[in-house]
Scaffold this motif. Structure first.
Motif, PDB file in Angstrom:
ATOM      1  N   LEU A 155       0.842  -1.195   0.000  1.00 52.12           N
ATOM      2  CA  LEU A 155       0.000   0.000   0.000  1.00 52.12           C
ATOM      3  C   LEU A 155       0.876   1.242   0.000  1.00 52.12           C
ATOM      4  O   LEU A 155       1.883   1.288   0.716  1.00 52.12           O
ATOM      5  CB  LEU A 155      -0.909   0.012   1.225  1.00 52.12           C
ATOM      6  CG  LEU A 155      -1.859  -1.171   1.373  1.00 52.12           C
ATOM      7  CD1 LEU A 155      -2.658  -1.050   2.665  1.00 52.12           C
ATOM      8  CD2 LEU A 155      -2.778  -1.275   0.174  1.00 52.12           C
ATOM      9  N   LEU A 156       0.475   2.236  -0.772  1.00 51.32           N
ATOM     10  CA  LEU A 156       1.224   3.492  -0.825  1.00 51.32           C
ATOM     11  C   LEU A 156       1.105   4.195   0.519  1.00 51.32           C
ATOM     12  O   LEU A 156       0.001   4.444   1.013  1.00 51.32           O
ATOM     13  CB  LEU A 156       0.701   4.395  -1.942  1.00 51.32           C
ATOM     14  CG  LEU A 156       1.457   5.711  -2.120  1.00 51.32           C
ATOM     15  CD1 LEU A 156       2.900   5.466  -2.539  1.00 51.32           C
ATOM     16  CD2 LEU A 156       0.751   6.584  -3.137  1.00 51.32           C
ATOM     17  N   GLY A 157       2.241   4.537   1.105  1.00 49.79           N
ATOM     18  CA  GLY A 157       2.259   5.157   2.418  1.00 49.79           C
ATOM     19  C   GLY A 157       2.427   6.658   2.411  1.00 49.79           C
ATOM     20  O   GLY A 157       2.356   7.288   3.457  1.00 49.79           O
ATOM     21  N   ASP A 158       2.662   7.246   1.269  1.00 50.60           N
ATOM     22  CA  ASP A 158       2.876   8.690   1.166  1.00 50.60           C
ATOM     23  C   ASP A 158       1.742   9.354   0.402  1.00 50.60           C
ATOM     24  O   ASP A 158       0.971   8.695  -0.288  1.00 50.60           O
ATOM     25  CB  ASP A 158       4.196   8.985   0.445  1.00 50.60           C
ATOM     26  CG  ASP A 158       5.409   8.649   1.288  1.00 50.60           C
ATOM     27  OD1 ASP A 158       5.384   8.939   2.498  1.00 50.60           O
ATOM     28  OD2 ASP A 158       6.389   8.105   0.747  1.00 50.60           O
ATOM     29  N   THR A 159       1.691  10.659   0.501  1.00 53.52           N
ATOM     30  CA  THR A 159       0.746  11.451  -0.270  1.00 53.52           C
ATOM     31  C   THR A 159       1.498  12.061  -1.446  1.00 53.52           C
ATOM     32  O   THR A 159       2.387  12.890  -1.236  1.00 53.52           O
ATOM     33  CB  THR A 159       0.121  12.566   0.588  1.00 53.52           C
ATOM     34  OG1 THR A 159      -0.559  11.954   1.688  1.00 53.52           O
ATOM     35  CG2 THR A 159      -0.857  13.396  -0.234  1.00 53.52           C
ATOM     36  N   PRO A 160       1.195  11.642  -2.667  1.00 51.71           N
ATOM     37  CA  PRO A 160       1.910  12.176  -3.825  1.00 51.71           C
ATOM     38  C   PRO A 160       1.738  13.692  -3.954  1.00 51.71           C
ATOM     39  O   PRO A 160       0.662  14.227  -3.681  1.00 51.71           O
ATOM     40  CB  PRO A 160       1.265  11.464  -5.015  1.00 51.71           C
ATOM     41  CG  PRO A 160       0.600  10.267  -4.439  1.00 51.71           C
ATOM     42  CD  PRO A 160       0.192  10.651  -3.055  1.00 51.71           C
ATOM     43  N   GLN A 161       2.799  14.346  -4.380  1.00 57.43           N
ATOM     44  CA  GLN A 161       2.756  15.771  -4.647  1.00 57.43           C
ATOM     45  C   GLN A 161       2.626  16.051  -6.138  1.00 57.43           C
ATOM     46  O   GLN A 161       2.042  17.044  -6.525  1.00 57.43           O
ATOM     47  CB  GLN A 161       4.018  16.455  -4.117  1.00 57.43           C
ATOM     48  CG  GLN A 161       4.180  16.339  -2.625  1.00 57.43           C
ATOM     49  CD  GLN A 161       3.087  17.049  -1.863  1.00 57.43           C
ATOM     50  OE1 GLN A 161       2.793  18.202  -2.140  1.00 57.43           O
ATOM     51  NE2 GLN A 161       2.469  16.367  -0.918  1.00 57.43           N
ATOM     52  N   TYR A 162       3.190  15.186  -6.971  1.00 55.64           N
ATOM     53  CA  TYR A 162       3.180  15.392  -8.418  1.00 55.64           C
ATOM     54  C   TYR A 162       2.457  14.293  -9.175  1.00 55.64           C
ATOM     55  O   TYR A 162       1.819  14.552 -10.168  1.00 55.64           O
ATOM     56  CB  TYR A 162       4.612  15.504  -8.949  1.00 55.64           C
ATOM     57  CG  TYR A 162       5.323  16.713  -8.418  1.00 55.64           C
ATOM     58  CD1 TYR A 162       4.959  17.982  -8.847  1.00 55.64           C
ATOM     59  CD2 TYR A 162       6.350  16.603  -7.490  1.00 55.64           C
ATOM     60  CE1 TYR A 162       5.592  19.105  -8.358  1.00 55.64           C
ATOM     61  CE2 TYR A 162       6.984  17.729  -7.004  1.00 55.64           C
ATOM     62  CZ  TYR A 162       6.611  18.971  -7.440  1.00 55.64           C
ATOM     63  OH  TYR A 162       7.230  20.082  -6.949  1.00 55.64           O
ATOM     64  N   ILE A 163       2.604  13.079  -8.727  1.00 54.56           N
ATOM     65  CA  ILE A 163       1.985  11.950  -9.414  1.00 54.56           C
ATOM     66  C   ILE A 163       0.480  11.997  -9.160  1.00 54.56           C
ATOM     67  O   ILE A 163       0.042  12.022  -8.013  1.00 54.56           O
ATOM     68  CB  ILE A 163       2.581  10.619  -8.917  1.00 54.56           C
ATOM     69  CG1 ILE A 163       4.100  10.593  -9.132  1.00 54.56           C
ATOM     70  CG2 ILE A 163       1.900   9.427  -9.583  1.00 54.56           C
ATOM     71  CD1 ILE A 163       4.541  10.730 -10.568  1.00 54.56           C
ATOM     72  N   GLN A 164      -0.293  12.011 -10.227  1.00 53.30           N
ATOM     73  CA  GLN A 164      -1.745  12.190 -10.115  1.00 53.30           C
ATOM     74  C   GLN A 164      -2.530  10.885 -10.142  1.00 53.30           C
ATOM     75  O   GLN A 164      -3.691  10.867  -9.753  1.00 53.30           O
ATOM     76  CB  GLN A 164      -2.239  13.086 -11.265  1.00 53.30           C
ATOM     77  CG  GLN A 164      -1.565  14.435 -11.314  1.00 53.30           C
ATOM     78  CD  GLN A 164      -1.819  15.245 -10.057  1.00 53.30           C
ATOM     79  OE1 GLN A 164      -2.959  15.390  -9.622  1.00 53.30           O
ATOM     80  NE2 GLN A 164      -0.761  15.761  -9.456  1.00 53.30           N
ATOM     81  N   ASN A 165      -1.910   9.812 -10.613  1.00 51.71           N
ATOM     82  CA  ASN A 165      -2.661   8.589 -10.867  1.00 51.71           C
ATOM     83  C   ASN A 165      -2.562   7.550  -9.756  1.00 51.71           C
ATOM     84  O   ASN A 165      -2.764   6.358  -9.996  1.00 51.71           O
ATOM     85  CB  ASN A 165      -2.206   7.973 -12.192  1.00 51.71           C
ATOM     86  CG  ASN A 165      -2.585   8.857 -13.357  1.00 51.71           C
ATOM     87  OD1 ASN A 165      -3.655   9.463 -13.364  1.00 51.71           O
ATOM     88  ND2 ASN A 165      -1.718   8.960 -14.336  1.00 51.71           N
ATOM     89  N   ILE A 166      -2.252   7.981  -8.550  1.00 54.90           N
ATOM     90  CA  ILE A 166      -2.211   7.080  -7.406  1.00 54.90           C
ATOM     91  C   ILE A 166      -2.494   7.887  -6.141  1.00 54.90           C
ATOM     92  O   ILE A 166      -2.163   9.078  -6.083  1.00 54.90           O
ATOM     93  CB  ILE A 166      -0.864   6.324  -7.322  1.00 54.90           C
ATOM     94  CG1 ILE A 166      -0.950   5.193  -6.297  1.00 54.90           C
ATOM     95  CG2 ILE A 166       0.291   7.281  -7.064  1.00 54.90           C
ATOM     96  CD1 ILE A 166       0.197   4.218  -6.374  1.00 54.90           C
ATOM     97  N   LYS A 167      -3.089   7.243  -5.174  1.00 55.73           N
ATOM     98  CA  LYS A 167      -3.481   7.908  -3.928  1.00 55.73           C
ATOM     99  C   LYS A 167      -2.913   7.144  -2.736  1.00 55.73           C
ATOM    100  O   LYS A 167      -2.608   5.952  -2.841  1.00 55.73           O
ATOM    101  CB  LYS A 167      -5.012   7.939  -3.815  1.00 55.73           C
ATOM    102  CG  LYS A 167      -5.725   8.547  -4.991  1.00 55.73           C
ATOM    103  CD  LYS A 167      -5.835  10.044  -4.862  1.00 55.73           C
ATOM    104  CE  LYS A 167      -6.632  10.681  -5.970  1.00 55.73           C
ATOM    105  NZ  LYS A 167      -5.890  11.134  -7.088  1.00 55.73           N
ATOM    106  N   PRO A 168      -2.823   7.794  -1.571  1.00 60.99           N
ATOM    107  CA  PRO A 168      -2.366   7.101  -0.363  1.00 60.99           C
ATOM    108  C   PRO A 168      -3.202   5.857  -0.089  1.00 60.99           C
ATOM    109  O   PRO A 168      -4.410   5.836  -0.332  1.00 60.99           O
ATOM    110  CB  PRO A 168      -2.558   8.139   0.745  1.00 60.99           C
ATOM    111  CG  PRO A 168      -2.505   9.455   0.047  1.00 60.99           C
ATOM    112  CD  PRO A 168      -3.114   9.208  -1.308  1.00 60.99           C
ATOM    113  N   ASP A 169      -2.542   4.820   0.380  1.00 60.66           N
ATOM    114  CA  ASP A 169      -3.148   3.529   0.716  1.00 60.66           C
ATOM    115  C   ASP A 169      -3.659   2.757  -0.493  1.00 60.66           C
ATOM    116  O   ASP A 169      -4.305   1.720  -0.343  1.00 60.66           O
ATOM    117  CB  ASP A 169      -4.255   3.672   1.762  1.00 60.66           C
ATOM    118  CG  ASP A 169      -3.700   4.071   3.119  1.00 60.66           C
ATOM    119  OD1 ASP A 169      -2.605   3.587   3.474  1.00 60.66           O
ATOM    120  OD2 ASP A 169      -4.347   4.872   3.806  1.00 60.66           O
ATOM    121  N   GLU A 170      -3.351   3.219  -1.698  1.00 59.23           N
ATOM    122  CA  GLU A 170      -3.718   2.466  -2.902  1.00 59.23           C
ATOM    123  C   GLU A 170      -2.743   1.296  -3.060  1.00 59.23           C
ATOM    124  O   GLU A 170      -1.553   1.402  -2.767  1.00 59.23           O
ATOM    125  CB  GLU A 170      -3.652   3.381  -4.121  1.00 59.23           C
ATOM    126  CG  GLU A 170      -4.334   2.808  -5.337  1.00 59.23           C
ATOM    127  CD  GLU A 170      -4.503   3.842  -6.436  1.00 59.23           C
ATOM    128  OE1 GLU A 170      -4.207   3.503  -7.591  1.00 59.23           O
ATOM    129  OE2 GLU A 170      -4.926   4.981  -6.135  1.00 59.23           O
TER     130      GLU A 170
END
Length: 177
Positions: A112-127
């Motif tokens: 699971l993604l643990g960070d909040t993207p600043q630039y990447i638009q196609n993924i979200k935290p915990d995805e």
């Protein structure tokens, strides 16, 4: 460009700090540290991470007592309606972020993604993210309260205020050369 965030120490758990330690970049964010493309110190940190990767994955598959909070750092690029993973340190649109809750799945892993993207638009935290061993840029875990790995934090901390580096050494046992 390799980008990293140094989180505030007010985090309630060490894992929260680990996941926030390095994330995406935003020039408007005062907690963000940048590393230029092809930075020799970051290249060396990645190489050091690669040398210990097999040992890390072995511990991940059978965690020794006193270890926890296993995470890996992956490089993300937007690709149309999805994302691509890369370890290309020269990529101008690469955002390096931590993933956690890593599970082996055949010849690859999910996490699971643990960070909040600043630039990447196609993924979200915990995805959910699927990746291969070769996609791993850095790794970290906690062993009896001390941070192991997280080599890419060192070039950023060594370039910053000495007090910040000392605080990470004191609180998390981070070893930077």
């Amino acid at each position: 460009m390799i980008r990293s965030v140094l989180s505030a120490f007010a985090a309630t758990t060490l894992f929260t700090v680990l996941l926030g330690l390095q994330s995406a970049l935003s020039q408007d964010n005062p907690n963000v540290k940048m590393s230029p493309n092809g930075d020799p110190a970051m290249i060396k940190a990645h190489e050091k991470s690669e040398k210990g990767l097999d040992d890390f994955l072995e511990k991940l598959s059978n965690p020794p007592e006193g270890t926890e909070n296993y995470a890996v750092k992956l490089g993300f690029e937007d690709k149309g309606t999805g994302i691509a993973l890369t370890t290309d340190q020269a990529g101008a649109q690469v955002e390096y972020m931590w993933v956690y809750q890593i599970k082996p799945s055949g010849d690859h892993y999910t996490a699971l993604l643990g960070d909040t993207p600043q630039y990447i638009q196609n993924i979200k935290p915990d995805e959910k993210v699927e990746f291969k061993k070769s996609d791993i840029f850095d790794w970290t875990y906690v062993d009896h309260g001390k941070m192991k790995g997280n080599y890419t934090a060192c070039p950023l901390l060594l370039a910053g205020p000495k007090e910040e580096l000392q605080q990470y050494r004191d609180e998390f046992g981070l070893e930077c050369e």
